[in-house]
Design a protein around this motif. Structure first.
Motif, short mmCIF file in Angstrom:
data_model
loop_
_atom_site.label_atom_id
_atom_site.label_comp_id
_atom_site.label_asym_id
_atom_site.label_seq_id
_atom_site.Cartn_x
_atom_site.Cartn_y
_atom_site.Cartn_z
N UNK A 214 -53.19 -0.84 -104.52
CA UNK A 214 -52.54 0.37 -103.99
C UNK A 214 -51.58 -0.08 -102.90
N UNK A 215 -50.29 -0.05 -103.20
CA UNK A 215 -49.29 -0.60 -102.29
C UNK A 215 -48.35 0.51 -101.80
N UNK A 216 -48.32 0.70 -100.49
CA UNK A 216 -47.47 1.73 -99.87
C UNK A 216 -46.39 1.03 -99.06
N UNK A 217 -45.18 1.01 -99.59
CA UNK A 217 -44.03 0.34 -98.96
C UNK A 217 -44.37 -1.10 -98.58
N UNK A 218 -44.75 -1.93 -99.57
CA UNK A 218 -45.19 -3.30 -99.24
C UNK A 218 -44.08 -4.22 -98.77
N UNK A 219 -42.81 -3.88 -99.05
CA UNK A 219 -41.73 -4.80 -98.70
C UNK A 219 -41.17 -4.59 -97.30
N UNK A 220 -41.64 -3.56 -96.60
CA UNK A 220 -41.19 -3.37 -95.21
C UNK A 220 -41.55 -4.61 -94.39
N UNK A 221 -40.62 -5.11 -93.64
CA UNK A 221 -40.78 -6.28 -92.77
C UNK A 221 -40.72 -7.62 -93.51
N UNK A 222 -40.76 -7.61 -94.84
CA UNK A 222 -40.74 -8.87 -95.57
C UNK A 222 -39.32 -9.41 -95.68
N UNK A 223 -39.16 -10.73 -95.59
CA UNK A 223 -37.84 -11.33 -95.78
C UNK A 223 -37.53 -11.39 -97.27
N UNK A 234 -46.30 -9.58 -108.65
CA UNK A 234 -46.76 -8.28 -109.16
C UNK A 234 -46.46 -8.13 -110.65
N UNK A 235 -45.33 -8.68 -111.09
CA UNK A 235 -45.00 -8.61 -112.51
C UNK A 235 -46.02 -9.36 -113.36
N UNK A 236 -46.68 -10.36 -112.76
CA UNK A 236 -47.68 -11.16 -113.49
C UNK A 236 -49.11 -10.71 -113.21
N UNK A 237 -49.27 -9.76 -112.29
CA UNK A 237 -50.60 -9.30 -111.93
C UNK A 237 -51.30 -8.67 -113.13
N UNK A 238 -52.56 -9.03 -113.36
CA UNK A 238 -53.27 -8.60 -114.57
C UNK A 238 -54.04 -7.30 -114.40
N UNK A 239 -54.09 -6.78 -113.18
CA UNK A 239 -54.86 -5.56 -112.95
C UNK A 239 -54.02 -4.31 -113.03
N UNK A 240 -54.46 -3.29 -112.29
CA UNK A 240 -53.82 -1.97 -112.28
C UNK A 240 -53.07 -1.79 -110.97
N UNK A 241 -51.95 -1.10 -111.03
CA UNK A 241 -51.07 -1.00 -109.86
C UNK A 241 -50.60 0.43 -109.65
N UNK A 242 -50.67 0.89 -108.39
CA UNK A 242 -50.00 2.13 -107.97
C UNK A 242 -49.11 1.76 -106.79
N UNK A 243 -47.83 2.06 -106.93
CA UNK A 243 -46.84 1.56 -105.97
C UNK A 243 -45.99 2.69 -105.41
N UNK A 244 -45.85 2.69 -104.08
CA UNK A 244 -44.89 3.56 -103.38
C UNK A 244 -43.87 2.64 -102.73
N UNK A 245 -42.60 2.82 -103.06
CA UNK A 245 -41.58 1.93 -102.49
C UNK A 245 -40.19 2.54 -102.61
N UNK A 246 -39.34 2.27 -101.61
CA UNK A 246 -37.93 2.62 -101.71
C UNK A 246 -37.13 1.47 -102.30
N UNK A 247 -37.79 0.36 -102.58
CA UNK A 247 -37.12 -0.81 -103.14
C UNK A 247 -36.98 -0.62 -104.65
#
Length: 397
Positions: A214-223, A234-247
């Motif tokens: 469960x990722x809520x704006x995970x790219x904030x602050x990341x270079x 994330x593209x290779x992640x084998x599980x389930x994903x719920x994503x909130x992002x402006x990216x």
């Protein structure tokens, strides 16, 4: 095309360098060797299309894969305040299956983060039920997670708290894969930058081998390097994903389906990000068309019709004043998008022309490839701004 031009240039560089290496110290060939050295120095180097990021990581394989992961029944999300309950979303019905990759869309303030917090268990539902599959392991990342880090402890100490029985060297090796090496792994977290703390928070989540992210704006602050590494992982992640992002790039690369959060509801969105852009435009047009056609409500026999009309007119005026600057900004952004799309089309056409790749057009080719990359970057940035302004306009109503 860019990769083809790069490979051709690399062959030319290798050929020139081979001549220099063979003849630069032979008197009879010294002048020609110097000429080729100057050619190499003056050559504007092209970049390959696929440049390996200096930083990369991957998610560990989950221990279990329950399906469904989560079952939401008659769920009502919100907050309990001193004045009472504040409902944000209601009537949510969802069965989250293993392998689903969902991007949440919607204007700011509509409840995306509230929903994610409820799914993560950090916010208690106001009503309804959240059923969790056997073996469910949630990895939850949001900006406030950075505040959960112990600033007086080192990355190694914080990871060791999660894995007290694991050898220190194994923990150091894992942290090293996230660029926490040597003294950095042993020093307190407090002086780290926001991006470094976000990277550590992600590392701690990944160590626990989640099967639901469960990722809520995970790219904030990341270079940029970390953003790209996260996108690939994330593209290779084998599980389930719920994503909130402006990216938009992250959403395009990692989400297979989208759901819309708005009007107190969670509904499937049939389309991609381009369809969402069109949908926003239609919603804005529908609101503009319907604004002046709203019928006045029935009023009682006391004759409050005049006051009601005055109140409605004031409300329309207030909303219009809020909309005007947003509409001007959106119109300006759309003009810029139109110009950039025209420029991109021109460059694309130029770079599909075989004549562009003739030796006489090397400078043109290099400049065109550079301009094409710059134009794409500008388009993505302005599209993101356009979406934000549309979301703000949607909130105004």
């Amino acid at each position: 095309l860019q990769q083809s031009a790069y490979e051709r240039q690399q062959r030319e560089v290798a050929h020139l360098q081979s001549f220099v290496d063979r003849f630069r110290y032979k008197a009879s060939k010294a002048r020609q060797a110097q000429s080729r050295i100057k050619m190499l120095e003056k050559m504007e180097k092209l970049a390959p299309v696929h440049v390996s990021s200096p930083f990369s990581f991957e998610f560990r394989e989950p221990d279990a894969a329950p399906s469904p992961m989560l079952t939401l029944e008659h769920l009502r999300c919100g907050y309990t305040l001193e004045s009472g309950e504040k409902t944000v979303l209601d009537g949510i019905e969802l069965s989250l299956l293993n392998g689903q990759r969902i991007g949440l869309l919607g204007a700011n303030g509509q409840g995306k983060s509230t929903l994610v917090k409820t799914l993560a268990g950090t916010l208690v539902p106001l009503a309804g039920r959240v059923g969790r599959g056997k073996g469910l392991a949630i990895g939850y990342f949001a900006q406030h997670q950075l505040e959960m880090l112990r600033e007086d402890r080192s990355p190694l100490q914080q990871l060791a708290a999660l894995a007290p029985r694991v050898r220190e060297q194994d923990l150091r090796d894992f942290l090293g894969s996230f660029n926490f090496r040597g003294e950095m792994a042993m020093s307190p977290v407090a002086p780290l930058s926001g991006g470094e703390k976000a990277r550590l928070a992600l590392a701690l989540i990944i160590w626990q081998k989640p099967n639901l992210l469960l990722l809520d704006e995970p790219t904030n602050h990341l270079d940029l390097d970390m953003r790209e590494a996260l996108t690939v992982a994330l593209a290779q992640f084998e599980g389930t994903l719920i994503l909130v992002s402006h990216d938009r790039h992250l959403l395009r690369a990692t989400a297979d389906e989208f759901m819309l959060v708005g009007g107190g509801k969670l509904t499937p969105f049939d389309g991609d990000l381009d369809d969402y852009r069109v949908w926003l435009l239609k919603q804005a047009a529908a609101r503009r068309a319907g604004l002046s056609g709203q019928p006045a409500k029935d009023i009682d026999a006391a004759g409050n019709r005049k006051q009601q009309r005055r109140t409605e007119a004031q409300e329309r005026q207030r909303r219009a004043e809020l909309r005007k600057p947003l509409q001007r900004e959106i119109a300006a952004l759309e003009k810029r998008l139109e110009k950039l799309n025209a420029e991109k089309a021109r460059l694309d056409a130029l770079l599909t022309d075989a004549n562009t790749y003739k030796d006489a057009n090397k400078v043109l080719l290099t400049d065109s490839l550079r301009l094409q990359a710059e134009t794409k970057a500008k388009l993505e940035k302005i599209e993101a701004e356009w979406l934000e302004k549309q979301a703000a306009l949607e909130q105004v109503g």
